[in-house]
Motif scaffolding. Structure first.
Motif, PDB file in Angstrom:
ATOM      1  N   UNK A  22       0.853  -1.191   0.000  1.00 55.88           N
ATOM      2  CA  UNK A  22       0.000   0.000   0.000  1.00 55.88           C
ATOM      3  C   UNK A  22       0.893   1.246   0.000  1.00 55.88           C
ATOM      4  N   UNK A  23       0.352   2.367  -0.449  1.00 58.30           N
ATOM      5  CA  UNK A  23       1.216   3.530  -0.684  1.00 58.30           C
ATOM      6  C   UNK A  23       0.512   4.813  -0.270  1.00 58.30           C
ATOM      7  N   UNK A  24       0.871   5.310   0.899  1.00 60.47           N
ATOM      8  CA  UNK A  24       0.291   6.562   1.374  1.00 60.47           C
ATOM      9  C   UNK A  24       1.347   7.621   1.663  1.00 60.47           C
ATOM     10  N   UNK A  30       0.522   7.364  -5.076  1.00 63.00           N
ATOM     11  CA  UNK A  30       0.344   7.586  -3.646  1.00 63.00           C
ATOM     12  C   UNK A  30      -1.042   8.143  -3.367  1.00 63.00           C
ATOM     13  N   UNK A  31      -1.719   7.598  -2.338  1.00 60.91           N
ATOM     14  CA  UNK A  31      -3.068   8.052  -1.998  1.00 60.91           C
ATOM     15  C   UNK A  31      -3.412   7.685  -0.577  1.00 60.91           C
ATOM     16  N   UNK A  32      -4.600   7.120  -0.385  1.00 60.58           N
ATOM     17  CA  UNK A  32      -5.036   6.741   0.954  1.00 60.58           C
ATOM     18  C   UNK A  32      -4.335   5.476   1.448  1.00 60.58           C
ATOM     19  N   UNK A  59       1.851   8.052   7.920  1.00 65.24           N
ATOM     20  CA  UNK A  59       1.094   9.304   7.730  1.00 65.24           C
ATOM     21  C   UNK A  59       0.350   9.738   8.987  1.00 65.24           C
ATOM     22  N   UNK A  60       0.617   9.083  10.116  1.00 64.17           N
ATOM     23  CA  UNK A  60      -0.122   9.410  11.343  1.00 64.17           C
ATOM     24  C   UNK A  60       0.127  10.839  11.812  1.00 64.17           C
TER      25      UNK A  60
END
Length: 224
Positions: free
Chosen positions: A51-53, A125-127, A157-158
Motif C-alpha cells: 500500500x502507498x500513502x 500515492x493516496x489513501x 502518515x499518522x
C-alpha cells in the motif's frame, strides 16, 4: 555503487546494496516494527504488493524486507543524481501514462530470474487502502505465476515531523506487516482481459483483508 548491467536488466547486486542502505536509513531515522517477514518465500520469484500513502513506504519496505527488492518506480523520480542512484540500486523506471514495454520486460525478467518485484498496485500515492487497483499487478502475477505477498505499511502518515514536515517524526514507529503469499490466477493459464479482471478482483479482496487484519493486529486505525 553497482551499475546496472549493460543489457538494461536491473542489478541484483545493486538491489542488495539498496537493501543494506535502507536498513541503515530506516532504522536510523525511525523505529520500524516488522511483522510476518518470515512469510516471504526464501527463494524463487515473489511480488510484494505494498500500500502507498507516503513517500517513505517504498524505502521502508526495501530496508526491512528479508530479500533484495526491485521496485517499479515512476519515471518522474529518475531525474539527475537521484535517477542514477535508483538505477544503481536495481530499481525500475516505469512510465505510468503508457504501456511501458521496457519496464514490463525488465520486471518480468526480475521474476524469471527468481527475484523479488515490488509494486504499488494502486499506481500512485493516496489513501493506501487498496481501494482502487490498476491492472499491472494482476498481469505480472498471472504472466509469471509468482505468488503475491501483501505488505501493509502503517504509521507513515499518522503525524507530521517537527523538523521536516513532509516526513513522519524522527524515531516514530512505523509498522510493516507482511501477509501470507497467494496466487492471483485461477491456475487455468488464461491471460485474457476477463482472466486479468477476475485476478484483479481476487487480489483486491486479499489485499484489503490483509490491510484490515494488519490494522487490527497493530492497533492502527484507518486515517480519516
Amino acid at each position: 555503487m553497482t551499475a546496472a548491467p549493460a543489457s538494461g536488466a536491473p542489478s541484483a547486486r545493486g538491489a542488495e546494496a539498496g537493501r543494506r542502505i535502507g536498513v541503515g536509513l530506516m532504522h536510523g531515522l525511525w523505529r520500524p516494527r516488522v511483522l510476518g517477514a518470515w512469510k516471504v518465500p526464501v527463494s524463487g520469484p515473489v511480488i510484494l504488493a505494498v500500500n502507498h500513502s507516503h513517500n517513505i513506504d517504498g524505502p521502508m519496505v526495501m530496508g526491512v524486507a528479508p530479500r533484495p527488492t526491485h521496485f517499479l518506480i515512476k519515471k518522474e523520480a529518475f531525474i539527475g543524481p537521484l535517477g542514477s542512484f535508483l538505477t544503481g540500486i536495481g530499481q525500475l523506471e516505469v512510465d505510468r501514462a503508457t504501456a511501458d514495454r521496457t519496464a514490463i520486460t525488465r520486471a518480468l525478467g526480475v521474476l524469471a530470474d527468481g527475484g523479488v518485484l515490488g509494486i504499488f498496485p494502486e499506481g500512485t500515492r493516496g489513501e493506501g487502502d487498496f481501494a482502487s487497483l490498476r491492472a499491472g499487478l494482476a498481469y505480472f502475477a498471472v504472466r509469471s505465476g509468482a505468488p503475491i505477498v501483501p505488505v501493509a505499511v502503517l504509521g507513515s502518515t499518522d503525524r507530521r515531523g517537527r523538523l521536516i514536515k513532509g516526513l513522519p517524526p524522527l524515531r516514530s514507529r512505523v509498522d510493516v506487516v507482511f501477509g501470507d503469499p497467494f496466487q492471483a490466477g485461477d491456475r487455468s493459464g488464461r491471460r485474457t482481459r476477463k482472466a486479468l479482471d477476475e485476478a484483479t478482483e481476487r487480489i483486491q479482496k486479499q489485499l484489503t483483508a490483509h490491510l484490515e487484519s494488519a490494522r487490527h493486529f497493530t492497533g492502527r486505525r484507518a486515517t480519516l
